[in-house]
Scaffold this motif. Structure first.
Motif, PDB file in Angstrom:
ATOM      1  N   ARG A 226      12.532  51.209   1.998  1.00 34.09           N
ATOM      2  CA  ARG A 226      13.696  52.584   3.058  1.00 34.09           C
ATOM      3  C   ARG A 226      14.963  52.352   2.435  1.00 34.09           C
ATOM      4  NH1 ARG A 226      12.056  54.029   7.688  1.00 34.09           N
ATOM      5  NH2 ARG A 226      10.098  53.082   8.410  1.00 34.09           N
ATOM      6  N   ALA A 227      16.239  53.346   2.664  1.00 31.56           N
ATOM      7  CA  ALA A 227      16.762  53.370   2.422  1.00 31.56           C
ATOM      8  C   ALA A 227      18.381  52.969   3.217  1.00 31.56           C
ATOM      9  CB  ALA A 227      16.763  54.858   1.466  1.00 31.56           C
ATOM     10  N   GLY A 228      18.889  51.887   3.226  1.00 35.36           N
ATOM     11  CA  GLY A 228      20.560  52.195   3.590  1.00 35.36           C
ATOM     12  C   GLY A 228      21.005  52.500   2.697  1.00 35.36           C
ATOM     13  N   ALA A 229      22.448  52.077   3.304  1.00 33.70           N
ATOM     14  CA  ALA A 229      23.636  52.566   2.501  1.00 33.70           C
ATOM     15  C   ALA A 229      24.739  51.426   3.348  1.00 33.70           C
ATOM     16  CB  ALA A 229      24.071  54.194   2.161  1.00 33.70           C
ATOM     17  N   ILE A 230      25.269  51.437   1.991  1.00 33.37           N
ATOM     18  CA  ILE A 230      26.962  51.342   2.314  1.00 33.37           C
ATOM     19  C   ILE A 230      27.873  52.311   1.636  1.00 33.37           C
ATOM     20  CG2 ILE A 230      27.249  49.508   0.151  1.00 33.37           C
ATOM     21  CD1 ILE A 230      29.051  48.296   1.215  1.00 33.37           C
ATOM     22  N   PHE A 231      28.776  52.570   2.624  1.00 32.65           N
ATOM     23  CA  PHE A 231      29.279  54.018   2.401  1.00 32.65           C
ATOM     24  C   PHE A 231      30.603  54.379   3.415  1.00 32.65           C
ATOM     25  CE2 PHE A 231      26.882  55.214   5.582  1.00 32.65           C
ATOM     26  CZ  PHE A 231      27.913  55.382   7.113  1.00 32.65           C
ATOM     27  N   ALA A 232      31.787  55.250   2.830  1.00 30.98           N
ATOM     28  CA  ALA A 232      32.735  55.441   3.692  1.00 30.98           C
ATOM     29  C   ALA A 232      32.910  55.689   4.933  1.00 30.98           C
ATOM     30  CB  ALA A 232      34.216  56.048   2.585  1.00 30.98           C
ATOM     31  N   ARG A 233      33.346  55.466   5.995  1.00 35.67           N
ATOM     32  CA  ARG A 233      33.494  55.544   7.808  1.00 35.67           C
ATOM     33  C   ARG A 233      34.258  56.802   7.375  1.00 35.67           C
ATOM     34  NH1 ARG A 233      34.852  52.292  13.124  1.00 35.67           N
ATOM     35  NH2 ARG A 233      33.649  53.998  14.220  1.00 35.67           N
ATOM     36  N   GLY A 234      34.544  57.350   8.338  1.00 33.78           N
ATOM     37  CA  GLY A 234      34.079  58.954   8.551  1.00 33.78           C
ATOM     38  C   GLY A 234      34.614  59.191   7.708  1.00 33.78           C
ATOM     39  N   ASN A 235      34.286  59.106   5.929  1.00 35.58           N
ATOM     40  CA  ASN A 235      34.994  59.852   4.815  1.00 35.58           C
ATOM     41  C   ASN A 235      33.760  60.683   4.321  1.00 35.58           C
ATOM     42  OD1 ASN A 235      37.696  59.825   4.495  1.00 35.58           O
ATOM     43  ND2 ASN A 235      37.304  58.125   5.143  1.00 35.58           N
ATOM     44  N   ALA A 236      32.287  59.968   3.839  1.00 36.22           N
ATOM     45  CA  ALA A 236      31.701  60.210   3.011  1.00 36.22           C
ATOM     46  C   ALA A 236      30.604  61.088   3.532  1.00 36.22           C
ATOM     47  CB  ALA A 236      30.425  58.450   2.377  1.00 36.22           C
ATOM     48  N   LEU A 237      29.987  60.906   4.911  1.00 36.04           N
ATOM     49  CA  LEU A 237      29.446  61.866   5.661  1.00 36.04           C
ATOM     50  C   LEU A 237      30.336  62.493   6.845  1.00 36.04           C
ATOM     51  CD1 LEU A 237      26.282  59.581   5.724  1.00 36.04           C
ATOM     52  CD2 LEU A 237      27.296  61.459   4.062  1.00 36.04           C
ATOM     53  N   ALA A 238      29.427  64.464   6.695  1.00 35.65           N
ATOM     54  CA  ALA A 238      29.932  64.849   8.044  1.00 35.65           C
ATOM     55  C   ALA A 238      28.294  65.530   9.089  1.00 35.65           C
ATOM     56  CB  ALA A 238      30.689  65.779   7.811  1.00 35.65           C
ATOM     57  N   ARG A 239      29.432  65.845  10.211  1.00 36.66           N
ATOM     58  CA  ARG A 239      28.494  66.869  11.161  1.00 36.66           C
ATOM     59  C   ARG A 239      29.312  67.384  11.664  1.00 36.66           C
ATOM     60  NH1 ARG A 239      24.970  64.783  14.787  1.00 36.66           N
ATOM     61  NH2 ARG A 239      23.457  65.136  12.627  1.00 36.66           N
ATOM     62  N   VAL A 240      28.619  68.672  11.599  1.00 37.20           N
ATOM     63  CA  VAL A 240      28.825  69.620  11.677  1.00 37.20           C
ATOM     64  C   VAL A 240      28.578  70.236  13.293  1.00 37.20           C
ATOM     65  CG1 VAL A 240      29.405  72.264  11.867  1.00 37.20           C
ATOM     66  CG2 VAL A 240      29.682  70.825   9.613  1.00 37.20           C
ATOM     67  N   GLU A 241      29.464  70.280  14.418  1.00 35.97           N
ATOM     68  CA  GLU A 241      29.006  70.667  15.951  1.00 35.97           C
ATOM     69  C   GLU A 241      28.967  72.336  16.297  1.00 35.97           C
ATOM     70  OE1 GLU A 241      25.569  69.230  18.559  1.00 35.97           O
ATOM     71  OE2 GLU A 241      27.990  67.891  19.088  1.00 35.97           O
ATOM     72  N   LYS A 242      27.438  72.545  16.568  1.00 33.17           N
ATOM     73  CA  LYS A 242      27.808  74.022  16.848  1.00 33.17           C
ATOM     74  C   LYS A 242      27.701  74.476  18.680  1.00 33.17           C
ATOM     75  CE  LYS A 242      28.337  78.523  17.136  1.00 33.17           C
ATOM     76  NZ  LYS A 242      29.513  79.661  16.863  1.00 33.17           N
ATOM     77  N   ARG A 243      26.497  73.127  18.752  1.00 28.59           N
ATOM     78  CA  ARG A 243      26.003  73.723  20.384  1.00 28.59           C
ATOM     79  C   ARG A 243      25.230  72.087  20.363  1.00 28.59           C
ATOM     80  NH1 ARG A 243      20.670  76.653  21.343  1.00 28.59           N
ATOM     81  NH2 ARG A 243      21.412  78.335  20.540  1.00 28.59           N
ATOM     82  N   PRO A 244      26.395  71.281  21.217  1.00 25.49           N
ATOM     83  CA  PRO A 244      25.676  70.081  21.743  1.00 25.49           C
ATOM     84  C   PRO A 244      24.563  70.685  22.528  1.00 25.49           C
ATOM     85  CG  PRO A 244      27.901  70.144  22.127  1.00 25.49           C
ATOM     86  CD  PRO A 244      27.516  71.815  21.781  1.00 25.49           C
TER      87      PRO A 244
END
Length: 283
Positions: A226-244
């Protein structure tokens, strides 16, 4: 003496009693949305979002009479495109509506919406396996050393805080087992708000970092790990929403049914690779 039993009078007994308290399907804890940067394309004439990135600059000492040389600032960018990434259609026939204990067809739509929401979290969690820096070993249970090595790698990369750890439930179980045998004092905590986290999927604090668990964490190495992770919250990854998540009913009269079309348009991506470390250990 002949006795009348449930075997001889079967026609007088209901085959089964059906409760209207239906048991929900189980999905993994949706933890990722609250831990990544969120941007919106709703109402905007584009299907891609661009994140400009500053370069790292280097200053130097200079003699009193030396003229400064110009330093070019070459910015880069990360683009995240959106697609209709999660959708499901459920057709509820009139005969079913007229016969089922489910009094409202929208309850079928609710179940479809849960599936779409789960897919959204699965897609974000898939990014956890993609960081270049890794900790752990294939086929070996997660240990405290794996977490601490990953934390050191992250701090050495000057990743901005707060950090967050997202692991598969099996990895969290292995970490608990490792912690049960240690005599070291670990800075823990049980209040997710105090650790900058949310309640969904929150397990505990570890060295002041919120630890989350979800079965949506991806596999690695042909599902051996399994591949978990530790990362910078709100900075390392992003989500872009077009239609909820959107539910649209459509009548199909020739089929004598109502379609429930549940869709969502979004994208996700890695913003800064060095601000996360994948933790890959035995599944």
């Amino acid at each position: 003496m002949a006795a009348t039993t449930v075997s001889t009078a079967t026609e007088t007994i209901y085959a089964k009693i059906l409760t209207d308290m239906m048991i929900d399907a189980m999905y993994g804890a949706a933890v990722m949305d609250a831990l990544v940067r969120q941007e919106s394309l709703v109402g905007k004439p584009s299907n891609s979002y661009s994140f400009p990135v500053w370069p790292s600059l280097t200053a130097a000492s200079i003699a009193e009479t030396t003229d400064l040389a110009s330093t070019a600032v070459d910015t880069t960018n990360v683009d995240i495109a959106v697609t209709e990434a999660s959708s499901i259609r459920i057709d509820v026939t009139d005969l079913l509506s007229e016969s089922t204990i489910v009094s409202d067809g929208a309850r079928f739509a609710d179940q479809g919406a849960k599936a779409v929401a789960d897919k959204r979290d699965v897609d974000l969690a898939a990014l956890l396996a993609g960081f270049t820096s890794t900790s752990g070993a294939t086929g070996v249970d997660l240990t405290e050393a794996n977490i601490l090595d990953a934390l050191t790698t992250l701090t050495n990369a000057d990743a901005p805080r707060p950090y967050v750890i997202v692991l598969h439930t099996q990895q969290v179980g292995d970490l608990r087992k490792a912690l049960s045998t240690t005599t070291a004092v670990v800075q823990g905590g049980t209040d997710p708000a105090a650790l900058g986290g949310t309640g969904t999927g929150f397990e505990f604090g570890y060295y002041g970092i919120a630890v989350y668990a979800s079965t949506n964490v991806p596999t690695a190495n042909a599902a051996a790990d399994r591949a978990g992770a530790i990362f910078a919250r709100g900075n390392a990854l992003a989500r872009v929403e077009k239609r909820p998540i959107r539910v649209r009913p459509q009548r199909d009269e020739s089929l004598r049914a109502t379609e429930f079309n549940i869709t969502s348009v979004y994208g996700q991506g890695e913003l800064v690779d060095g601000w996360g470390v994948s933790i890959i250990t035995d599944a």
